[in-house]
Design a protein around this motif. Structure first.
Motif, mmCIF file in Angstrom:
data_model
loop_
_atom_site.group_PDB
_atom_site.id
_atom_site.type_symbol
_atom_site.label_atom_id
_atom_site.label_comp_id
_atom_site.label_asym_id
_atom_site.label_seq_id
_atom_site.Cartn_x
_atom_site.Cartn_y
_atom_site.Cartn_z
ATOM 1 N N ASN A 43 0.778 -1.242 0.000
ATOM 2 C CA ASN A 43 0.000 0.000 0.000
ATOM 3 C C ASN A 43 0.813 1.299 0.000
ATOM 4 O O ASN A 43 0.402 2.282 -0.632
ATOM 5 N N GLU A 47 -0.089 5.031 -1.762
ATOM 6 C CA GLU A 47 -0.413 6.186 -0.921
ATOM 7 C C GLU A 47 0.500 7.365 -1.233
ATOM 8 O O GLU A 47 0.045 8.512 -1.316
ATOM 9 N N ARG A 53 -4.318 8.326 2.087
ATOM 10 C CA ARG A 53 -4.185 7.289 3.088
ATOM 11 C C ARG A 53 -5.171 6.172 2.800
ATOM 12 O O ARG A 53 -6.323 6.435 2.447
#
Length: 279
Positions: A43, A47, A53
């Motif tokens: 992730n 991001e 986020r």
């Protein structure tokens, strides 16, 4: 109507910088992707690229799809194909794509009280566990792993019950610890088992093959049903997971020298590495 919304979403994406969109993407996924440590490496690049986020909710697949069906999240990453297909058919999800796969593993205590070490199939193994009433810990949480376990018992024409069969309603990491403490057998996804290998003494006995195949798919929550969901970011995330960057991260993600998940593109990994070899 959906095709129109999809076209409009693409136009909006092209017309406005993604930074103008909501800066939080709500992802609901399984405990296996979280417990394995995959999301911690998968992730952050996404991001950073979009300055946002990702809020991760890690639950069983059944609960993840329920949250998606309620419009509580933007995208789901799960591993129970029949339930996923129902989710899409009922109109709750769109843009379902395969992201990766691994295999379920039937693990148990080193002493192997049920004598499954030399069994030829997982159905033969669970039949021995059933007949000897050896301790077995079930997730019991409607997760993808729990759904697969129930499929196996059904295929073996068995209905597990009694003190030997413990349904605990916990995530994969917790179940592995419980099974280890109880000297019991359990069904785990390969990724979480490898991630917990230095914390437990369970032994992998049966893995690989069609019966234990474990595919993961990503699905955007349908904006036609829930206009408030962040479909633009969900679509971008799907493109990232299935694109070159995301697939390479999945292919490179290893623990204890083992590949945890296998990306869609077979060129990125060895097909011979679809089994568990742990020492």
């Amino acid at each position: 109507m959906y095709k129109l919304l999809y076209t409009l979403a693409i136009i909006v994406t092209m017309s406005f910088d993604i930074a103008n969109a909501e800066s939080i993407l709500k992802l609901c996924t399984t405990t296996s992707t979280e417990n394995s440590g995959l999301l911690a490496v998968l992730n952050p690049p996404f991001e950073k690229r979009f300055g946002l986020r990702i809020d991760v909710i890690a639950v069983g697949t059944g609960k993840a799809l329920e949250l998606g069906a309620n419009g509580d999240v933007d995208v789901v990453l799960v591993h129970a194909p029949p339930a996923e297909k129902r989710f899409v058919k009922q109109g709750f999800g769109v843009d379902r794509h395969k992201v990766m796969h691994n295999y379920f593993v039937l693990a148990g205590p080193k002493g192997d009280p049920a004598g499954i070490a030399n069994t030829q199939s997982v159905l033969e193994a669970i039949t021995k566990i059933y007949n000897t009433q050896s301790k077995f810990v079930s997730r019991g949480d409607d997760s993808g792993t729990h759904k697969k376990e129930k499929e196996l018992w059904k295929a073996a024409k068995l209905k597990p019950q009694g003190d030997w069969y413990m349904s605990v309603g916990q995530g994969m990491g917790a179940v592995l610890r419980i099974a280890d403490d109880k000297r019991a057998y359990t069904l785990s996804d390969k990724g979480t088992l490898i991630a917990y290998w230095d914390k437990i003494e369970l032994v992998p006995f049966v893995s690989g093959g069609d019966e234990l195949y474990n595919p993961y798919h990503v699905i955007a929550v349908n904006p036609e049903h829930f206009p408030h969901v962040n479909y633009i970011l969900a679509k971008k995330y799907i493109e990232y997971l299935t694109g070159a960057e995301g697939q390479k991260i999945i292919a490179d993600f290893k623990s204890a020298g083992q590949q945890m998940f296998f990306p869609v593109d077979p060129a990125l990994y060895s097909r011979t590495a679809s089994y568990v070899v742990l020492e």
